[in-house]
Design a protein around this motif. Structure first.
Motif, PDB file in Angstrom:
ATOM      1  N   UNK A  91       0.822  -1.204   0.000  1.00 41.64           N
ATOM      2  CA  UNK A  91       0.000   0.000   0.000  1.00 41.64           C
ATOM      3  C   UNK A  91       0.858   1.256   0.000  1.00 41.64           C
ATOM      4  N   UNK A  92       2.012   1.198   0.638  1.00 37.88           N
ATOM      5  CA  UNK A  92       2.911   2.355   0.668  1.00 37.88           C
ATOM      6  C   UNK A  92       3.408   2.723  -0.727  1.00 37.88           C
ATOM      7  N   UNK A  93       3.596   1.727  -1.587  1.00 36.94           N
ATOM      8  CA  UNK A  93       4.104   2.020  -2.929  1.00 36.94           C
ATOM      9  C   UNK A  93       2.979   2.244  -3.931  1.00 36.94           C
ATOM     10  N   UNK A  94       1.729   2.165  -3.460  1.00 38.42           N
ATOM     11  CA  UNK A  94       0.616   2.519  -4.329  1.00 38.42           C
ATOM     12  C   UNK A  94      -0.331   1.413  -4.724  1.00 38.42           C
ATOM     13  N   UNK A  95      -0.112   0.182  -4.225  1.00 35.32           N
ATOM     14  CA  UNK A  95      -1.036  -0.903  -4.533  1.00 35.32           C
ATOM     15  C   UNK A  95      -2.443  -0.534  -4.078  1.00 35.32           C
ATOM     16  N   UNK A  96      -3.438  -0.841  -4.920  1.00 32.29           N
ATOM     17  CA  UNK A  96      -4.815  -0.490  -4.594  1.00 32.29           C
ATOM     18  C   UNK A  96      -5.537  -1.595  -3.836  1.00 32.29           C
TER      19      UNK A  96
END
Length: 224
Positions: A91-96
């Motif tokens: 989630x920190x790297x942008x996973x939805x």
């Protein structure tokens, strides 16, 4: 047609995901490693990426970071890792969204559809169950001559249930699919929305479907 990238070095998993998504009318672009996946991103117009973490040449972390840097599309991570710190890193790297192997393919499809709705990517705009018609473009539920426009969350909840008839969704699954991981409320929100939907369905004649409570598990839509 919506195009989905499926990047996984496990051929069996790659083909399984592709089969279920193709059955929903999506066009699938396949990649067996991270570098091939990035090449496909540059070659095709991709609307959503399904990304495995442990891939050769370029892992899922790096691939997701690059996708999020250059493309405004949702990313669904599929991995054998279920530890909370791995999810947080994703989630920190942008996973939805995040699915852990082994997974229910129908749940994976539901998550893909939920992400597409969240990003306002149009998939199947109209679906039917019994005599009920759901039109996503209008947020409208209709049966015969009667129609009603629903609030967004109620419509998404009903659309999710009807999209997978007979499938049981737990309250937690519905919270994640409709409200997202960052929702700070509790599971009673689902019960309240289900109650409102049942009241709306009861006011319509001969709908031919119902939302069933599966005690101790959750809810499902089925014909009647």
């Amino acid at each position: 047609m919506i195009q989905i990238l499926v990047a996984d070095d496990d051929q069996h998993i790659r083909e399984l995901i592709s089969l279920y998504l193709e059955n929903q009318g999506f066009k699938i672009i396949k990649a067996a490693d991270g570098e091939e996946a990035w090449a496909k991103m540059e070659e095709f117009r991709i609307d959503l990426a399904v990304v495995d973490i442990m891939m050769p040449f370029k892992d899922g972390w790096e691939l997701t970071k690059e996708i999020k840097e250059y493309f405004d599309i949702p990313v669904l991570m599929v991995t054998a890792r279920g530890e909370s710190h791995d999810k947080l890193k994703g989630f920190d790297i942008g996973t939805d969204d995040y699915v852990v192997k082994p997974f229910d393919p129908q749940e994976m499809v539901a998550r893909v559809k939920a992400l597409l709705r969240r990003y306002r990517v149009e998939a199947n705009n109209v679906i039917y169950m019994g005599n009920i018609k759901l039109d996503r473009t209008k947020l409208e539920m209709s049966a015969g001559e009667t129609s009603e426009q629903l609030p967004l969350k109620e419509f998404e909840l009903l659309f999710t249930l009807v999209s997978s008839p007979g499938k049981i969704f737990t309250r937690d699954q519905l919270i994640q699919l409709i409200w997202g991981y960052d929702y700070e409320g509790d599971e009673r929100t689902v019960d309240v929305h289900i109650k409102r939907l049942r009241e709306r369905l009861n006011h319509m004649k001969n709908v031919g479907m119902e939302i069933k409570t599966i005690r101790g598990l959750g809810y499902r839509a089925e014909g009647c």
